[in-house]
Design a protein around this motif. Sequence first.
Motif, PDB file in Angstrom:
ATOM      1  N   ASP A  78       0.831  -1.201   0.000  1.00  0.00           N
ATOM      2  CA  ASP A  78       0.000   0.000   0.000  1.00  0.00           C
ATOM      3  C   ASP A  78       0.873   1.262   0.000  1.00  0.00           C
ATOM      4  O   ASP A  78       0.605   2.202  -0.753  1.00  0.00           O
ATOM      5  CB  ASP A  78      -0.932  -0.016   1.209  1.00  0.00           C
ATOM      6  N   ARG A  79       1.912   1.269   0.837  1.00  0.00           N
ATOM      7  CA  ARG A  79       2.813   2.439   0.869  1.00  0.00           C
ATOM      8  C   ARG A  79       3.510   2.631  -0.479  1.00  0.00           C
ATOM      9  O   ARG A  79       3.639   3.761  -0.967  1.00  0.00           O
ATOM     10  CB  ARG A  79       3.849   2.277   1.985  1.00  0.00           C
ATOM     11  N   GLU A  80       3.919   1.544  -1.095  1.00  0.00           N
ATOM     12  CA  GLU A  80       4.595   1.617  -2.395  1.00  0.00           C
ATOM     13  C   GLU A  80       3.644   2.152  -3.470  1.00  0.00           C
ATOM     14  O   GLU A  80       4.022   3.010  -4.273  1.00  0.00           O
ATOM     15  CB  GLU A  80       5.117   0.227  -2.776  1.00  0.00           C
ATOM     16  N   ILE A  81       2.415   1.666  -3.479  1.00  0.00           N
ATOM     17  CA  ILE A  81       1.424   2.133  -4.464  1.00  0.00           C
ATOM     18  C   ILE A  81       1.144   3.618  -4.277  1.00  0.00           C
ATOM     19  O   ILE A  81       1.083   4.379  -5.247  1.00  0.00           O
ATOM     20  CB  ILE A  81       0.123   1.298  -4.361  1.00  0.00           C
ATOM     21  N   ARG A  82       0.999   4.049  -3.033  1.00  0.00           N
ATOM     22  CA  ARG A  82       0.762   5.485  -2.779  1.00  0.00           C
ATOM     23  C   ARG A  82       1.949   6.329  -3.236  1.00  0.00           C
ATOM     24  O   ARG A  82       1.763   7.411  -3.786  1.00  0.00           O
ATOM     25  CB  ARG A  82       0.494   5.712  -1.293  1.00  0.00           C
ATOM     26  N   GLN A  83       3.135   5.820  -3.019  1.00  0.00           N
ATOM     27  CA  GLN A  83       4.335   6.559  -3.444  1.00  0.00           C
ATOM     28  C   GLN A  83       4.364   6.661  -4.972  1.00  0.00           C
ATOM     29  O   GLN A  83       4.668   7.717  -5.528  1.00  0.00           O
ATOM     30  CB  GLN A  83       5.592   5.862  -2.923  1.00  0.00           C
ATOM     31  N   ILE A  84       4.017   5.587  -5.663  1.00  0.00           N
ATOM     32  CA  ILE A  84       3.972   5.598  -7.131  1.00  0.00           C
ATOM     33  C   ILE A  84       2.900   6.571  -7.613  1.00  0.00           C
ATOM     34  O   ILE A  84       3.127   7.339  -8.545  1.00  0.00           O
ATOM     35  CB  ILE A  84       3.723   4.177  -7.672  1.00  0.00           C
ATOM     36  N   GLN A  85       1.724   6.540  -6.961  1.00  0.00           N
ATOM     37  CA  GLN A  85       0.646   7.440  -7.343  1.00  0.00           C
ATOM     38  C   GLN A  85       1.036   8.895  -7.134  1.00  0.00           C
ATOM     39  O   GLN A  85       0.713   9.752  -7.950  1.00  0.00           O
ATOM     40  CB  GLN A  85      -0.631   7.111  -6.566  1.00  0.00           C
ATOM     41  N   ARG A  86       1.741   9.189  -6.046  1.00  0.00           N
ATOM     42  CA  ARG A  86       2.199  10.567  -5.806  1.00  0.00           C
ATOM     43  C   ARG A  86       3.182  10.992  -6.890  1.00  0.00           C
ATOM     44  O   ARG A  86       3.146  12.128  -7.355  1.00  0.00           O
ATOM     45  CB  ARG A  86       2.845  10.688  -4.432  1.00  0.00           C
ATOM     46  N   GLY A  87       4.018  10.060  -7.343  1.00  0.00           N
ATOM     47  CA  GLY A  87       4.974  10.362  -8.407  1.00  0.00           C
ATOM     48  C   GLY A  87       4.267  10.670  -9.704  1.00  0.00           C
ATOM     49  O   GLY A  87       4.656  11.568 -10.448  1.00  0.00           O
ATOM     50  N   LYS A  88       3.194   9.953 -10.003  1.00  0.00           N
ATOM     51  CA  LYS A  88       2.424  10.212 -11.223  1.00  0.00           C
ATOM     52  C   LYS A  88       1.743  11.576 -11.144  1.00  0.00           C
ATOM     53  O   LYS A  88       1.673  12.304 -12.108  1.00  0.00           O
ATOM     54  CB  LYS A  88       1.356   9.129 -11.432  1.00  0.00           C
ATOM     55  N   ASP A  89       1.201  11.910  -9.945  1.00  0.00           N
ATOM     56  CA  ASP A  89       0.536  13.194  -9.767  1.00  0.00           C
ATOM     57  C   ASP A  89       1.510  14.347  -9.972  1.00  0.00           C
ATOM     58  O   ASP A  89       1.159  15.390 -10.524  1.00  0.00           O
ATOM     59  CB  ASP A  89      -0.070  13.297  -8.367  1.00  0.00           C
TER      60      ASP A  89
END
Length: 113
Positions: free
Chosen positions: A99-110
Amino acid sequence: MPDDELSLTFAALADPTRRAILARLADGEATVNELAEPFDMSLQAVSKHLKVLERAGLISRGREAQWRPCRLETAPLDSASDWIGRYRDRWTDRFDRLDREIRQIQRGKDDHE
């Protein structure tokens, strides 16, 4: 059929009729006839289920005159719960990291949009 405690416990719990019997015994002692009431099966079939539960240590049978009450024994359930808990903790930790990794990836996309 395996004869180690954990395997016997899980094998006994695999059947919905046996789980229903255990749920009934969680409310208190009962005779074979009382346990058989809600099921559309013979007393002999219920007795076979009780033998599986007894061999797994999940129930015990007493003797009081003509009455042979069955009672729930929780130690095997505690052991099974402990075993499951160890793996639940591992998977919870792994899912939290994912979950933390996915959120970090999503923040990078944003940030790149």
